[in-house]
Design a protein around this motif. Structure first.
Motif, short mmCIF file in Angstrom:
data_model
loop_
_atom_site.label_atom_id
_atom_site.label_comp_id
_atom_site.label_asym_id
_atom_site.label_seq_id
_atom_site.Cartn_x
_atom_site.Cartn_y
_atom_site.Cartn_z
N GLY A 159 0.80 -1.13 -0.19
CA GLY A 159 0.02 0.11 0.13
C GLY A 159 0.81 1.16 -0.06
O GLY A 159 2.29 1.12 0.10
N HIS A 214 -2.82 -2.74 -3.18
CA HIS A 214 -3.93 -2.36 -2.52
C HIS A 214 -4.11 -0.67 -2.90
O HIS A 214 -5.35 -0.20 -3.00
CB HIS A 214 -3.83 -1.97 -1.01
CG HIS A 214 -3.88 -3.34 -0.30
ND1 HIS A 214 -5.24 -3.98 -0.07
CD2 HIS A 214 -2.94 -4.42 -0.07
CE1 HIS A 214 -4.87 -5.07 0.51
NE2 HIS A 214 -3.58 -5.52 0.57
N ASP A 215 -2.99 -0.19 -3.45
CA ASP A 215 -3.04 1.15 -4.17
C ASP A 215 -2.17 1.18 -5.36
O ASP A 215 -1.11 0.41 -5.46
CB ASP A 215 -2.50 2.40 -3.23
CG ASP A 215 -3.27 2.51 -1.90
OD1 ASP A 215 -4.40 2.98 -1.81
OD2 ASP A 215 -2.69 1.85 -0.77
N GLU A 231 -7.30 2.91 -4.26
CA GLU A 231 -7.62 2.30 -3.04
C GLU A 231 -9.30 1.90 -3.20
O GLU A 231 -10.04 2.24 -4.10
CB GLU A 231 -7.47 3.40 -2.03
CG GLU A 231 -8.42 4.37 -1.75
CD GLU A 231 -8.27 5.52 -2.68
OE1 GLU A 231 -8.91 6.42 -2.81
OE2 GLU A 231 -7.54 5.47 -3.50
#
Length: 403
Positions: free
Chosen positions: A55, A78-79, A272
């Motif tokens: 992330g 995740h991002d 996200e």
């Protein structure tokens, strides 16, 4: 199969730590999982594959990137925008040259020149003003054998950035809803906005839109819950807004339970998936979201989407007023619960993870062997066309249909 699992874990306040806490028990029922400890990079000789949760936060994920550099593996992205992560691993640690190199590697001499202007105080920090224009995901993508993503948006961005490996899109799991009493809130309808409050969450626009709703619905309430950035700490709140800082998990669920609908606005998006929005879906709550990124992919039946344009506040106010109708909320709530059952159940998510990891660890060879044995058995019994069609359907159910 044995998997080395790299992720922030509690007591880290990372949303990915919450995610792993939810996923791990179900995943461990399907495969052997060994959770890596922060700062320990020695390779587990018994692990067939490593899984890395990445992330956009160097404090939570920096050690995981360092482990990924030592051993390639499957990356859960995740991002997509990792600019803050790269800054935290370079410039924030005194490695200005590392930041310049990262900007040049992915954006050429123009990127290096912009980075140099930032370091020389000629431009404001790009990670504060334009991170989405310079995602700096290249190194992580280059070290991944496979990507797991939560949205078509991130999948497409990764492909546009040159990632050629396999990508598996797996939904964010829904939370089990605890048995809590809804918080006592005097007023109706009650809207909620939860999570860290910063400029990207469109808080100014939300407050302006809610103030318009209050003109026609004076009993309406807005719960604004979460730690605020410095710029928002002195924000003037209109009547009807109930402000709470960061709360513990049980209080969070109690406040959400008191809401008729949850608002989750965003611009820019880093790619996200919102943990707060997933919690809202888990409870069957209708959503009001910005029409960007993963939020755009939510079915229209569960989320009212607000374009981020010159009419954003007007559209937002209209969406909130529409959700003041109990019949509208009831219809949307039914659709929300159907979506959670079909796509976000944690056992389904764990099944998808196990299948992806098996493939990454050599599952194609296993598939070929299984199919050889199935074909041999079918030939031995003289299977007819109808039976073969039924067998093909069953093979598709277990992920062998592409053969």
């Amino acid at each position: 199969m044995r998997v080395a699992y790299y992720s922030p874990m509690p007591p880290s306040r990372s949303g990915v730590a919450d995610y792993s806490t939810l996923l791990l028990p179900a995943l461990a029922e399907r495969i052997e999982v060994v959770v890596a400890k922060p700062g320990r990079f020695r390779r587990d000789p018994a692990a067939d594959i490593a899984l890395y949760h990445i992330g956009n936060d160097a404090k939570a994920h920096g050690w995981i990137v360092e482990a990924l550099r030592r051993r390639r593996g499957v990356v859960v992205l995740h991002d997509f925008v990792l600019h803050h992560l790269v800054v935290g691993l370079t410039f924030a640690r005194g490695d200005a040259a590392g930041y310049l190199a990262a900007m040049e590697r992915e954006n050429g001499l123009v990127g290096r020149s912009l980075a140099y202007a930032v370091l020389d105080n000629k431009l404001p920090p790009l990670w504060e003003t334009r991170p989405e224009d310079f995602p700096l995901a290249g190194e992580v993508l280059g070290l991944a054998n496979m990507l797991i993503v939560h949205s078509r948006y991130v999948e497409q961005r990764a492909q546009e950035a040159g990632f050629k490996g396999p990508i598996r899109r797996i939904a964010h799991p829904a939370w089990p809803v605890p048995d809590v009493e809804p918080a006592a809130v005097d007023g109706a309808p009650v809207f909620g906005c939860f999570g860290n409050l910063n400029e990207s969450k469109r808080v100014h626009e939300l407050l302006t839109g809610f103030a318009r709703v209050r003109e026609r619905l004076p009993a309406a309430r807005l719960l604004l819950v979460g730690a605020a950035s410095r710029r928002l700490q002195t924000l003037e709140l209109p009547d009807g807004v109930i402000r709470e800082d960061r709360v513990d998990e049980r209080r969070l669920w109690s406040l959400m339970a008191a809401c008729d609908a949850i608002v989750s606005l965003r611009l820019p998006t880093m790619g996200e998936t919102s943990g707060s929005a997933i919690r809202a879906l888990s409870m069957g709550k209708p959503l009001v979201v910005s029409d960007v990124g993963w939020f755009s992919e939510l079915p229209d039946e569960v989320a009212v989407k607000v374009p981020v344009d010159e009419r954003e506040v007007e559209t937002l106010a209209a969406a909130l007023e529409a959700l003041a109708d109990e019949r509208v909320r009831a219809t949307m709530s039914e659709a929300v619960l159907r979506l959670v059952e079909q796509e976000h159940r944690v056992d389904r998510v764990a099944d998808a993870y196990a299948a992806a990891l098996e493939q990454a660890a050599g599952g194609e060879a296993v598939k070929e062997q299984v199919l050889r044995e199935v074909a041999s058995a079918a030939a031995e019994v003289g299977m007819g066309t109808d039976d073969a069609a039924a067998l093909a359907a069953r093979l598709r159910e277990v992920g062998l249909g592409d053969h």
